[in-house]
Design a protein around this motif. Structure first.
Motif, PDB file in Angstrom:
ATOM      1  N   GLY A   1       0.770  -1.233   0.000  1.00 39.87           N
ATOM      2  CA  GLY A   1       0.000   0.000   0.000  1.00 39.87           C
ATOM      3  C   GLY A   1       0.807   1.292   0.000  1.00 39.87           C
ATOM      4  N   TYR A   2       2.123   1.195  -0.053  1.00 39.50           N
ATOM      5  CA  TYR A   2       2.924   2.422  -0.090  1.00 39.50           C
ATOM      6  C   TYR A   2       3.099   2.906  -1.520  1.00 39.50           C
ATOM      7  N   LYS A   3       3.280   4.213  -1.623  1.00 40.31           N
ATOM      8  CA  LYS A   3       3.688   4.769  -2.894  1.00 40.31           C
ATOM      9  C   LYS A   3       5.208   4.886  -2.812  1.00 40.31           C
ATOM     10  N   VAL A   4       5.889   4.326  -3.776  1.00 41.99           N
ATOM     11  CA  VAL A   4       7.349   4.320  -3.700  1.00 41.99           C
ATOM     12  C   VAL A   4       7.942   5.240  -4.763  1.00 41.99           C
ATOM     13  N   ARG A   5       8.837   6.096  -4.308  1.00 47.09           N
ATOM     14  CA  ARG A   5       9.609   6.914  -5.256  1.00 47.09           C
ATOM     15  C   ARG A   5      11.006   6.322  -5.289  1.00 47.09           C
ATOM     16  N   HIS A   6      11.336   5.748  -6.434  1.00 47.77           N
ATOM     17  CA  HIS A   6      12.560   4.954  -6.575  1.00 47.77           C
ATOM     18  C   HIS A   6      13.540   5.664  -7.508  1.00 47.77           C
ATOM     19  N   ILE A   7      14.680   6.017  -6.948  1.00 46.93           N
ATOM     20  CA  ILE A   7      15.707   6.715  -7.720  1.00 46.93           C
ATOM     21  C   ILE A   7      16.937   5.818  -7.815  1.00 46.93           C
ATOM     22  N   GLN A   8      17.483   5.712  -9.001  1.00 44.73           N
ATOM     23  CA  GLN A   8      18.705   4.902  -9.172  1.00 44.73           C
ATOM     24  C   GLN A   8      19.667   5.607 -10.109  1.00 44.73           C
ATOM     25  N   ASN A   9      20.858   5.877  -9.587  1.00 43.74           N
ATOM     26  CA  ASN A   9      21.797   6.679 -10.366  1.00 43.74           C
ATOM     27  C   ASN A   9      22.527   5.880 -11.436  1.00 43.74           C
ATOM     28  N   ILE A  10      23.106   6.605 -12.355  1.00 46.07           N
ATOM     29  CA  ILE A  10      24.011   6.011 -13.331  1.00 46.07           C
ATOM     30  C   ILE A  10      25.297   6.815 -13.280  1.00 46.07           C
ATOM     31  N   THR A  11      26.372   6.137 -12.882  1.00 46.61           N
ATOM     32  CA  THR A  11      27.673   6.790 -12.776  1.00 46.61           C
ATOM     33  C   THR A  11      28.291   6.805 -14.163  1.00 46.61           C
ATOM     34  N   ASP A  12      27.997   7.840 -14.921  1.00 50.31           N
ATOM     35  CA  ASP A  12      28.422   7.811 -16.322  1.00 50.31           C
ATOM     36  C   ASP A  12      29.753   8.526 -16.564  1.00 50.31           C
ATOM     37  N   ILE A  13      30.464   8.823 -15.474  1.00 50.19           N
ATOM     38  CA  ILE A  13      31.848   9.293 -15.668  1.00 50.19           C
ATOM     39  C   ILE A  13      32.686   8.780 -14.508  1.00 50.19           C
ATOM     40  N   ASP A  14      33.747   8.096 -14.828  1.00 46.35           N
ATOM     41  CA  ASP A  14      34.700   7.672 -13.794  1.00 46.35           C
ATOM     42  C   ASP A  14      35.920   7.062 -14.478  1.00 46.35           C
ATOM     43  N   ASP A  15      36.897   6.674 -13.699  1.00 45.11           N
ATOM     44  CA  ASP A  15      38.164   6.193 -14.262  1.00 45.11           C
ATOM     45  C   ASP A  15      37.986   4.995 -15.191  1.00 45.11           C
ATOM     46  N   LYS A  16      37.092   4.091 -14.803  1.00 47.65           N
ATOM     47  CA  LYS A  16      36.925   2.878 -15.608  1.00 47.65           C
ATOM     48  C   LYS A  16      36.311   3.182 -16.966  1.00 47.65           C
ATOM     49  N   ILE A  17      35.405   4.149 -16.960  1.00 49.70           N
ATOM     50  CA  ILE A  17      34.793   4.528 -18.239  1.00 49.70           C
ATOM     51  C   ILE A  17      35.824   5.205 -19.131  1.00 49.70           C
ATOM     52  N   ILE A  18      36.644   6.052 -18.528  1.00 53.81           N
ATOM     53  CA  ILE A  18      37.690   6.728 -19.303  1.00 53.81           C
ATOM     54  C   ILE A  18      38.616   5.691 -19.932  1.00 53.81           C
ATOM     55  N   LYS A  19      39.001   4.741 -19.118  1.00 54.16           N
ATOM     56  CA  LYS A  19      39.907   3.702 -19.595  1.00 54.16           C
ATOM     57  C   LYS A  19      39.272   2.926 -20.757  1.00 54.16           C
ATOM     58  N   LYS A  20      38.005   2.562 -20.561  1.00 53.38           N
ATOM     59  CA  LYS A  20      37.303   1.796 -21.588  1.00 53.38           C
ATOM     60  C   LYS A  20      37.174   2.605 -22.880  1.00 53.38           C
ATOM     61  N   SER A  21      36.952   3.901 -22.725  1.00 53.30           N
ATOM     62  CA  SER A  21      36.759   4.729 -23.927  1.00 53.30           C
ATOM     63  C   SER A  21      38.037   4.758 -24.754  1.00 53.30           C
ATOM     64  N   GLU A  22      39.154   4.597 -24.064  1.00 60.42           N
ATOM     65  CA  GLU A  22      40.430   4.590 -24.796  1.00 60.42           C
ATOM     66  C   GLU A  22      40.666   3.256 -25.484  1.00 60.42           C
ATOM     67  N   ILE A  23      40.124   2.198 -24.884  1.00 61.80           N
ATOM     68  CA  ILE A  23      40.280   0.873 -25.505  1.00 61.80           C
ATOM     69  C   ILE A  23      39.326   0.722 -26.684  1.00 61.80           C
ATOM     70  N   LEU A  24      38.073   1.123 -26.470  1.00 57.38           N
ATOM     71  CA  LEU A  24      37.070   0.932 -27.515  1.00 57.38           C
ATOM     72  C   LEU A  24      37.271   1.851 -28.703  1.00 57.38           C
ATOM     73  N   ASN A  25      37.721   3.070 -28.436  1.00 56.38           N
ATOM     74  CA  ASN A  25      37.959   3.997 -29.531  1.00 56.38           C
ATOM     75  C   ASN A  25      39.458   4.145 -29.715  1.00 56.38           C
ATOM     76  N   PRO A  26      39.935   3.837 -30.878  1.00 52.31           N
ATOM     77  CA  PRO A  26      41.365   4.044 -31.116  1.00 52.31           C
ATOM     78  C   PRO A  26      41.694   5.510 -30.834  1.00 52.31           C
ATOM     79  N   LYS A  27      42.809   5.732 -30.221  1.00 51.13           N
ATOM     80  CA  LYS A  27      43.143   7.097 -29.801  1.00 51.13           C
ATOM     81  C   LYS A  27      43.120   8.077 -30.960  1.00 51.13           C
TER      82      LYS A  27
END
Length: 490
Positions: A59-85
């Motif tokens: 019977g509760y109304k739920v407000r559900h928030i879930q973040n997306i960490t779309d910038i961090d070291d691992k993403i930077i690293k991956k972007s360098e692997i996936l895209n040729p420099k």
RNA sequence: GGCGCGGUAGCCAAGUGGUAAGGCAGCUGUCUGCAAAACAGCAAUUCGGCGGUUCAAAUCCGCCCCGCGCCUCCA
């Protein structure tokens, strides 16, 4: 019976009393989209999906928030692997491409697992100005200091540090495995803002161009969408320290409102051969790969068959067991669907009422399991007891359509609370089957008629052959007092 | 070193003081032309080990053994 939750902040089972009477604010730490979603993620998000579903069912109304960490070291690293420099490519764009690719993939598998979408999925990169404001506030209050590589939170200034993870600064073996940054005032001090190195994506800030530290986004975005104090904050047990501890420090230091979060909930790990499934050990299985062998609903049932705080060991053998168990649930519904078409309406009202009372017992048992800190394993046990009751009930001579529909309704209702779809998946299977193998319903029905004629003529060799042939095409025949029932099994 | 989780039938897993849910696998029976499914029955005299508290313990207390996690990016 009231809902009770294991609160990791107090380490007690507590009655759940939300800050507002009928509304619940829940923030769940989401993914860093730099790789495929794996079974460990699934466990976390299915756990909080169940919590959300059960709160709503209650019977509760739920407000559900879930973040997306779309910038961090691992993403930077991956972007360098996936895209040729390439000097011409904007590092921010490169990172965004990585994040979007794996975010899309995340939603795809979560949808297949029937995880309800959160109300909002805020992204770190879309809240940079708010984060800068927070960091400025912490600087002003004397909780933060600047070094040549970033801005840090000074743990020693926050007297409650360690209250979530029960750690005392002096007890920890700082630098045991990771080299201590000598410049920091204390090894536990953590980055609020990291200055960019050449070629890294960067946003302007009063202290220098850079990107946010890992923890600040969750404080900023959760309070933005849920207020300075809210009910539930959750995530995997591995986030308890340091991530959640740090979130608490910076938030309570800035707002002065204590407690920031009323209930902390952490799910246990998925293990393989009793070892934690993790990216760093490389022993993880992506959901996409698992789905090649097992239906997402089977995976979901598997995840729910153990209490969310206990470790859960993954193996194909265990999933195969869950597959059988899930099949039993589906079978019960198939059976009801078949009989509902064949059986007449009730003659006496009385019988129907009796069934209703009996069914209520199962609903109550299910609820009391769920009220006990979301005991899904116990709740599933109750669902199987209900299935047992239904299979028994169905054998009675005086069954009527109405009570069969009641049976079905309750079974679907309880499974739905656990997010287990019983019928839709079956429909999907049928679509797939017809398109891949090309045997239509009519053709199957025709074969069944042929077989029935053969059985009437006692030509059992022919009737058995027809049954066998259909079986080879994934069609299972079962003879019942109401005629031959058939189903597809992919 | 600090903090924490777990050890219940062949496997998985609920159960936190009142005499062992449920699932998978197995065996027997009923039903069936035969199957399948379902149903009925069998399967832990016992809950890692040893002590203790209690009329009563898987459940509480003490000690011990074993497996795992966090203290580092991680759901």
């Amino acid at each position: 019976m009231p809902l009770k939750i294991n609160n990791n902040l107090t380490r007690r089972i507590e009655e759940f009393v939300p800050i507002k009477t009928s509304e619940v604010g829940m923030y769940v730490c989401g993914i860093t989209p730099y790789d495929e979603t794996h079974l460990g993620h699934a466990r976390a998000y299915v756990t909080f999906d169940i919590i959300r579903r059960y709160l709503e069912y209650s019977g509760y109304k739920v407000r559900h928030i879930q973040n997306i960490t779309d910038i961090d070291d691992k993403i930077i690293k991956k972007s360098e692997i996936l895209n040729p420099k390439s000097e011409n490519t904007d590092p921010k764009v490169k990172c965004r491409e990585v994040a979007e690719r794996f975010t899309d993939s995340f939603f795809e598998v979560m949808d297949r697992m029937n995880v309800k979408r959160a109300d909002i999925y805020p992204k770190a990169t879309e809240h940079i100005p708010e984060m800068i404001k927070w960091i400025g506030g912490l600087m002003d209050k004397g909780f933060a200091y600047k070094l040549d590589d970033g801005v840090y939170f000074e743990v020693a200034k926050f007297k409650d540090y360690g209250k979530l993870s029960r750690r005392k600064t002096e007890d920890q073996q700082a630098g045991a495995r990771v080299e201590v940054d000598a410049k920091k005032k204390d090894p536990l001090d953590f980055a609020l803002w990291k200055f960019a190195k050449p070629g890294e994506p960067a946003w302007e800030s009063p202290w220098g161009a850079g990107r946010p530290g890992w923890h600040i986004e969750c404080s900023v975005m959760s309070t933005k969408y849920l207020g300075e104090q809210f009910d539930i904050h959750g995530g995997g047990l591995d986030l308890q320290f340091p991530h959640h501890e740090n979130e608490i420090s910076q938030t309570e230091a800035l707002t002065g409102k204590v407690p920031w979060v009323k209930y902390w909930i952490h799910n246990g790990f998925v293990t393989i051969n009793q070892q934690k499934m993790s990216k760093s050990l490389g022993n993880f299985f992506s959901l996409k790969d698992i789905f090649k062998k097992f239906d997402p609903m089977v995976v979901r049932l598997f995840l729910l068959s153990t209490h969310y705080r206990s470790p859960l060991n993954f193996s194909d053998a265990q999933l195969a067991e869950s597959k059988e168990a899930y099949g039993k649930l589906q079978k019960a519904v198939e059976n009801l669907n078949f009989l509902i078409l064949k059986v007449p309406e009730a003659e006496a009202e009385v019988e129907v009422l009796e069934t209703d009372d009996e069914l209520d017992v199962y609903r109550e048992k299910f609820r009391s399991a769920m009220d006990d800190d979301f005991n899904t394993a116990g709740a599933i046990g109750m669902i199987f007891e209900l299935v047992h009751f239904i299979n028994d009930h169905v054998k009675e001579e005086k069954i009527d359509k109405g009570s069969l529909e009641d049976d079905k309704r309750l079974l679907i209702e309880l499974c739905e609370v656990l997010g287990l779809r019983l019928e839709l998946t079956q429909d999907k299977k049928m679509d797939r089957y017809v398109s891949e193998v090309g045997l239509s319903n009519d053709e199957v029905e025709m074969q069944i008629k042929k077989r029935e004629a053969a059985r009437t003529n006692k030509d059992f060799a022919l009737s058995d052959r027809i049954r066998e042939d259909l079986k080879k095409n994934g069609i299972i025949l079962e003879d019942t007092p109401f005629g031959t029932k058939w189903s597809r099994h992919a």
